[in-house]
Scaffold this motif. Structure first.
Motif, PDB file in Angstrom:
ATOM      1  N   ARG A  12       0.713  -1.279  -0.081  1.00 40.66           N
ATOM      2  CA  ARG A  12       0.071  -0.080  -0.208  1.00 40.66           C
ATOM      3  C   ARG A  12       0.913   1.462  -0.210  1.00 40.66           C
ATOM      4  O   ARG A  12       0.618   2.310   0.010  1.00 40.66           O
ATOM      5  CB  ARG A  12      -1.134  -0.018   1.345  1.00 40.66           C
ATOM      6  CG  ARG A  12      -2.322  -1.283   0.811  1.00 40.66           C
ATOM      7  CD  ARG A  12      -3.314  -1.019   2.524  1.00 40.66           C
ATOM      8  NE  ARG A  12      -4.424  -2.022   2.035  1.00 40.66           N
ATOM      9  CZ  ARG A  12      -4.579  -1.805   3.035  1.00 40.66           C
ATOM     10  NH1 ARG A  12      -4.634  -1.171   4.459  1.00 40.66           N
ATOM     11  NH2 ARG A  12      -6.300  -2.881   3.205  1.00 40.66           N
ATOM     12  N   ARG A  13       2.102   1.052  -0.880  1.00 40.94           N
ATOM     13  CA  ARG A  13       2.501   2.164  -0.591  1.00 40.94           C
ATOM     14  C   ARG A  13       2.311   3.588  -0.825  1.00 40.94           C
ATOM     15  O   ARG A  13       2.223   4.337   0.305  1.00 40.94           O
ATOM     16  CB  ARG A  13       3.955   1.936  -1.753  1.00 40.94           C
ATOM     17  CG  ARG A  13       4.879   2.718  -1.698  1.00 40.94           C
ATOM     18  CD  ARG A  13       6.022   2.997  -1.903  1.00 40.94           C
ATOM     19  NE  ARG A  13       7.201   4.112  -2.899  1.00 40.94           N
ATOM     20  CZ  ARG A  13       7.956   4.384  -3.601  1.00 40.94           C
ATOM     21  NH1 ARG A  13       8.527   3.380  -3.609  1.00 40.94           N
ATOM     22  NH2 ARG A  13       8.886   5.542  -3.603  1.00 40.94           N
ATOM     23  N   PRO A  14       1.647   4.094  -1.921  1.00 35.37           N
ATOM     24  CA  PRO A  14       1.161   5.165  -1.910  1.00 35.37           C
ATOM     25  C   PRO A  14       0.068   5.478  -0.982  1.00 35.37           C
ATOM     26  O   PRO A  14       0.417   6.999  -0.674  1.00 35.37           O
ATOM     27  CB  PRO A  14      -0.189   4.726  -3.607  1.00 35.37           C
ATOM     28  CG  PRO A  14       0.494   3.458  -3.856  1.00 35.37           C
ATOM     29  CD  PRO A  14       1.828   3.275  -3.091  1.00 35.37           C
ATOM     30  N   ILE A  15      -0.721   5.090  -0.876  1.00 38.03           N
ATOM     31  CA  ILE A  15      -0.928   5.719   0.607  1.00 38.03           C
ATOM     32  C   ILE A  15      -0.665   5.551   1.740  1.00 38.03           C
ATOM     33  O   ILE A  15      -1.121   6.070   3.087  1.00 38.03           O
ATOM     34  CB  ILE A  15      -3.862   4.873   0.783  1.00 38.03           C
ATOM     35  CG1 ILE A  15      -3.929   5.780   1.529  1.00 38.03           C
ATOM     36  CG2 ILE A  15      -2.783   3.243   0.664  1.00 38.03           C
ATOM     37  CD1 ILE A  15      -4.222   7.775   1.254  1.00 38.03           C
ATOM     38  N   LEU A  16       0.417   4.524   2.040  1.00 38.90           N
ATOM     39  CA  LEU A  16       0.789   4.532   3.610  1.00 38.90           C
ATOM     40  C   LEU A  16       1.605   5.895   3.004  1.00 38.90           C
ATOM     41  O   LEU A  16       2.194   6.173   4.647  1.00 38.90           O
ATOM     42  CB  LEU A  16       2.185   3.232   3.344  1.00 38.90           C
ATOM     43  CG  LEU A  16       2.727   2.997   4.568  1.00 38.90           C
ATOM     44  CD1 LEU A  16       2.061   2.986   5.389  1.00 38.90           C
ATOM     45  CD2 LEU A  16       3.818   2.359   3.727  1.00 38.90           C
ATOM     46  N   GLU A  17       2.202   6.504   2.757  1.00 38.12           N
ATOM     47  CA  GLU A  17       2.842   7.760   2.102  1.00 38.12           C
ATOM     48  C   GLU A  17       1.815   8.837   2.943  1.00 38.12           C
ATOM     49  O   GLU A  17       2.647   9.762   3.872  1.00 38.12           O
ATOM     50  CB  GLU A  17       3.625   7.763   1.056  1.00 38.12           C
ATOM     51  CG  GLU A  17       4.416   9.364   1.095  1.00 38.12           C
ATOM     52  CD  GLU A  17       5.406   9.886  -0.421  1.00 38.12           C
ATOM     53  OE1 GLU A  17       5.679  10.616  -0.172  1.00 38.12           O
ATOM     54  OE2 GLU A  17       5.167   8.975  -1.194  1.00 38.12           O
ATOM     55  N   GLU A  38       5.733   7.335  18.277  1.00 38.26           N
ATOM     56  CA  GLU A  38       6.207   6.867  17.594  1.00 38.26           C
ATOM     57  C   GLU A  38       5.568   5.594  16.861  1.00 38.26           C
ATOM     58  O   GLU A  38       4.463   5.942  16.715  1.00 38.26           O
ATOM     59  CB  GLU A  38       7.787   5.413  17.596  1.00 38.26           C
ATOM     60  CG  GLU A  38       7.042   4.224  18.774  1.00 38.26           C
ATOM     61  CD  GLU A  38       7.703   3.197  19.037  1.00 38.26           C
ATOM     62  OE1 GLU A  38       8.733   3.176  18.624  1.00 38.26           O
ATOM     63  OE2 GLU A  38       7.582   2.275  19.782  1.00 38.26           O
ATOM     64  N   VAL A  39       5.990   5.553  15.770  1.00 38.51           N
ATOM     65  CA  VAL A  39       5.267   4.808  14.714  1.00 38.51           C
ATOM     66  C   VAL A  39       5.400   3.114  13.824  1.00 38.51           C
ATOM     67  O   VAL A  39       6.862   3.549  13.498  1.00 38.51           O
ATOM     68  CB  VAL A  39       4.915   5.454  13.722  1.00 38.51           C
ATOM     69  CG1 VAL A  39       3.809   5.032  12.010  1.00 38.51           C
ATOM     70  CG2 VAL A  39       3.816   7.256  14.090  1.00 38.51           C
ATOM     71  N   VAL A  40       5.059   2.279  14.637  1.00 39.71           N
ATOM     72  CA  VAL A  40       5.679   1.418  14.247  1.00 39.71           C
ATOM     73  C   VAL A  40       4.648   1.012  13.266  1.00 39.71           C
ATOM     74  O   VAL A  40       3.958  -0.351  13.027  1.00 39.71           O
ATOM     75  CB  VAL A  40       5.675   0.451  15.327  1.00 39.71           C
ATOM     76  CG1 VAL A  40       6.328  -1.312  14.600  1.00 39.71           C
ATOM     77  CG2 VAL A  40       6.378   0.857  16.283  1.00 39.71           C
ATOM     78  N   VAL A  41       5.441   0.497  11.948  1.00 41.91           N
ATOM     79  CA  VAL A  41       5.093   0.062  10.072  1.00 41.91           C
ATOM     80  C   VAL A  41       5.613  -0.981  10.219  1.00 41.91           C
ATOM     81  O   VAL A  41       6.673  -1.555  10.351  1.00 41.91           O
ATOM     82  CB  VAL A  41       5.852   0.639   9.153  1.00 41.91           C
ATOM     83  CG1 VAL A  41       4.793   0.357   8.253  1.00 41.91           C
ATOM     84  CG2 VAL A  41       5.467   2.148   9.542  1.00 41.91           C
ATOM     85  N   VAL A  42       4.515  -2.004  10.583  1.00 44.43           N
ATOM     86  CA  VAL A  42       4.971  -3.982  10.059  1.00 44.43           C
ATOM     87  C   VAL A  42       4.924  -4.044   8.778  1.00 44.43           C
ATOM     88  O   VAL A  42       3.813  -3.761   8.865  1.00 44.43           O
ATOM     89  CB  VAL A  42       4.556  -4.429  11.903  1.00 44.43           C
ATOM     90  CG1 VAL A  42       4.654  -5.845  11.300  1.00 44.43           C
ATOM     91  CG2 VAL A  42       4.629  -3.854  12.841  1.00 44.43           C
ATOM     92  N   TRP A  53      12.004   1.876  -0.160  1.00 44.93           N
ATOM     93  CA  TRP A  53      11.294   3.082  -0.012  1.00 44.93           C
ATOM     94  C   TRP A  53      12.113   3.928   1.429  1.00 44.93           C
ATOM     95  O   TRP A  53      12.575   4.911   1.817  1.00 44.93           O
ATOM     96  CB  TRP A  53      10.165   3.312  -0.616  1.00 44.93           C
ATOM     97  CG  TRP A  53       9.248   5.044   0.163  1.00 44.93           C
ATOM     98  CD1 TRP A  53       9.421   5.949  -0.830  1.00 44.93           C
ATOM     99  CD2 TRP A  53       8.413   4.626   0.944  1.00 44.93           C
ATOM    100  NE1 TRP A  53       9.131   6.781   0.387  1.00 44.93           N
ATOM    101  CE2 TRP A  53       7.557   6.118   1.217  1.00 44.93           C
ATOM    102  CE3 TRP A  53       7.138   4.163   1.803  1.00 44.93           C
ATOM    103  CZ2 TRP A  53       7.233   6.976   1.659  1.00 44.93           C
ATOM    104  CZ3 TRP A  53       6.263   4.579   2.105  1.00 44.93           C
ATOM    105  CH2 TRP A  53       6.347   5.919   2.193  1.00 44.93           C
ATOM    106  N   LEU A  54      11.081   2.203   2.423  1.00 46.64           N
ATOM    107  CA  LEU A  54      10.905   3.357   3.811  1.00 46.64           C
ATOM    108  C   LEU A  54      12.607   3.820   3.944  1.00 46.64           C
ATOM    109  O   LEU A  54      12.997   4.297   4.780  1.00 46.64           O
ATOM    110  CB  LEU A  54      10.587   2.459   4.607  1.00 46.64           C
ATOM    111  CG  LEU A  54       8.700   3.176   4.368  1.00 46.64           C
ATOM    112  CD1 LEU A  54       7.940   1.550   5.542  1.00 46.64           C
ATOM    113  CD2 LEU A  54       8.008   4.371   5.127  1.00 46.64           C
TER     114      LEU A  54
END
Length: 314
Positions: A12-17, A38-42, A53-54
Motif C-alpha cells: 500500500r505504498r502510495p496511500i501509506l505515504e 513512535e510509529v511502528v510500521v510492520v 522506500w522506507l
C-alpha cells in the motif's frame, strides 16, 4: 504516556505515504500527559518496494520499520506490539489518513475517562470516514454509512498495552480476511474494558473508487470473511457472534430475499452498477453490490461450517 502507533501494511505504498505524512504532523500541547510517540510500521511481506522506500527516506523521523514474511494483519499487529516502546498502543490501518488533532484527542479522552472511572480499564475508538478521494482524503464528510457499532476494531483505536497482553493479543489463526480484531474485542469485553467513543480522533479510510473489475476480489474477501467467521464462532459459540458473522436464519432469509435467491448477482447487476459508476456515483454502486456480496458472505459462512463436518445452522 508514550504512544506506539502500530500499522501493519501490505503493498500500500502510495496511500501509506499519506498516512505517515499525517502522523508526522501531530503537535502535542505542552500541558499534555503524552511524553511522545513512535510509529511502528510492520511490513507484512510487501512486494511493491515499500521496505526499500522506507529504508531510504528521511521524511518520517517517528517511524520504525519492522519486517515479517506475509502472515496477515493479526501476526503483523502482534509483532508491532512486541517491538513497541510505548505503554499505550494505537492501531490504525495503512490506508488511514488522520487529522492533526488525532493524538491529542485520543490522549485527552483516555485521561479524562480514566480519571472518571478511577481505572484505565477502557479504550478509545475514533471516528473512521470512508473516502475514495486520494488527492484530498480529509475533504470527505461523515456519512450515515460511516457509522460503526463495532466494539473493538483496529481501524482507529487506542488502548493501554498491558490490556492487550492480558487478553492474549491477536489470534494468528485468523490469516484470511476479517474478524481478528473483533475476536480480540470479545476477550477484552470479558476483561470488563469500556468502549469510549472519541469522534474528535478522525481517520479517513481511503479505498479506490469502486469499479466492476474489483468484484472478483470483493467476492473472494466475502468468502474469506465467512471462513474466518466460523473460526470466530468456534472460539466464542454465542448468539452475539452468530449475529456478527451473519450465521443465522435471519441473515439467510434477508439476503436471500434481497438477492432473489442469488439471481441479483455480479452478472445481472453489472449494467446497473456500471451506469451508476458512469454517473459519478461509485459509492452508491458499491452499496448496491453489497446485496450480492452479503449473499456470498452468508453462503461462505455455511459452506465453511459444513466443511467442519457439522450440519448447517438454521
Amino acid at each position: 504516556m508514550f504512544f506506539s502507533i502500530v500499522i501493519p501494511t501490505y503493498n500500500r505504498r502510495p496511500i501509506l505515504e499519506k498516512c505517515l505524512t499525517a502522523l508526522e504532523q501531530q503537535p502535542l500541547p505542552e500541558n499534555t500527559a503524552v511524553d511522545g510517540y513512535e510509529v511502528v510500521v510492520v511490513d507484512d511481506g510487501s512486494t511493491d518496494g515499500t521496505v526499500a522506500w522506507l529504508q531510504q527516506t528521511e521524511a518520517f523521523p517517528h517511524v520504525r520499520l519492522v519486517e515479517q514474511d506475509h502472515q496477515g494483519p493479526a501476526a503483523a499487529r502482534n509483532l508491532g506490539i512486541a517491538t513497541a516502546k510505548g505503554d499505550t498502543i494505537i492501531f490504525i490501518d495503512s490506508d488511514l489518513v488522520v487529522t492533526p488533532d488525532f493524538l491529542r484527542a485520543h490522549s485527552e479522552t483516555l485521561q479524562q475517562e480514566a480519571k472518571h472511572l478511577g481505572s484505565d480499564r477502557l479504550f478509545t475508538y475514533g471516528r473512521v470516514i470512508n473516502t475514495c478521494n486520494f488527492e484530498e482524503p480529509t475533504a470527505e464528510p461523515f456519512k450515515v454509512t460511516d457509522f460503526s457499532a463495532a466494539y473493538f476494531a483496529t481501524g482507529n483505536v487506542a488502548i493501554a498495552r498491558h490490556w492487550l497482553e492480558k487478553a492474549g493479543a491477536f489470534d494468528t489463526r485468523f490469516q484470511l480476511y476479517g474478524w481478528e480484531d473483533l475476536e480480540l474485542g470479545v476477550r477484552l469485553k470479558q476483561l470488563g474494558l469500556k468502549l469510549v467513543k472519541c469522534p474528535e480522533a478522525v481517520g479517513y479510510h481511503w479505498h479506490p473508487p469502486f469499479a466492476l473489475d474489483q468484484i472478483p476480489s470483493l467476492i473472494d474477501k466475502e468468502i474469506q470473511r465467512g471462513r474466518m467467521g466460523v473460526l470466530f464462532y468456534q472460539k466464542h459459540p454465542t448468539w452475539d457472534v452468530r449475529m456478527m458473522i451473519q450465521m443465522t436464519w435471519l441473515h439467510r432469509v434477508l439476503w436471500g430475499l434481497l438477492s432473489l435467491g442469488g439471481r441479483l448477482n455480479e452478472r445481472s447487476l453489472a449494467p446497473l452498477l456500471q451506469w451508476l459508476i458512469n454517473q459519478g456515483k461509485p459509492q452508491l454502486a458499491l452499496e448496491v453490490a453489497r446485496v450480492f456480496l452479503n449473499w456470498y458472505n452468508v453462503q461462505g459462512v455455511y459452506a465453511a461450517y459444513r466443511e467442519m463436518g457439522r450440519s448447517p445452522l438454521t
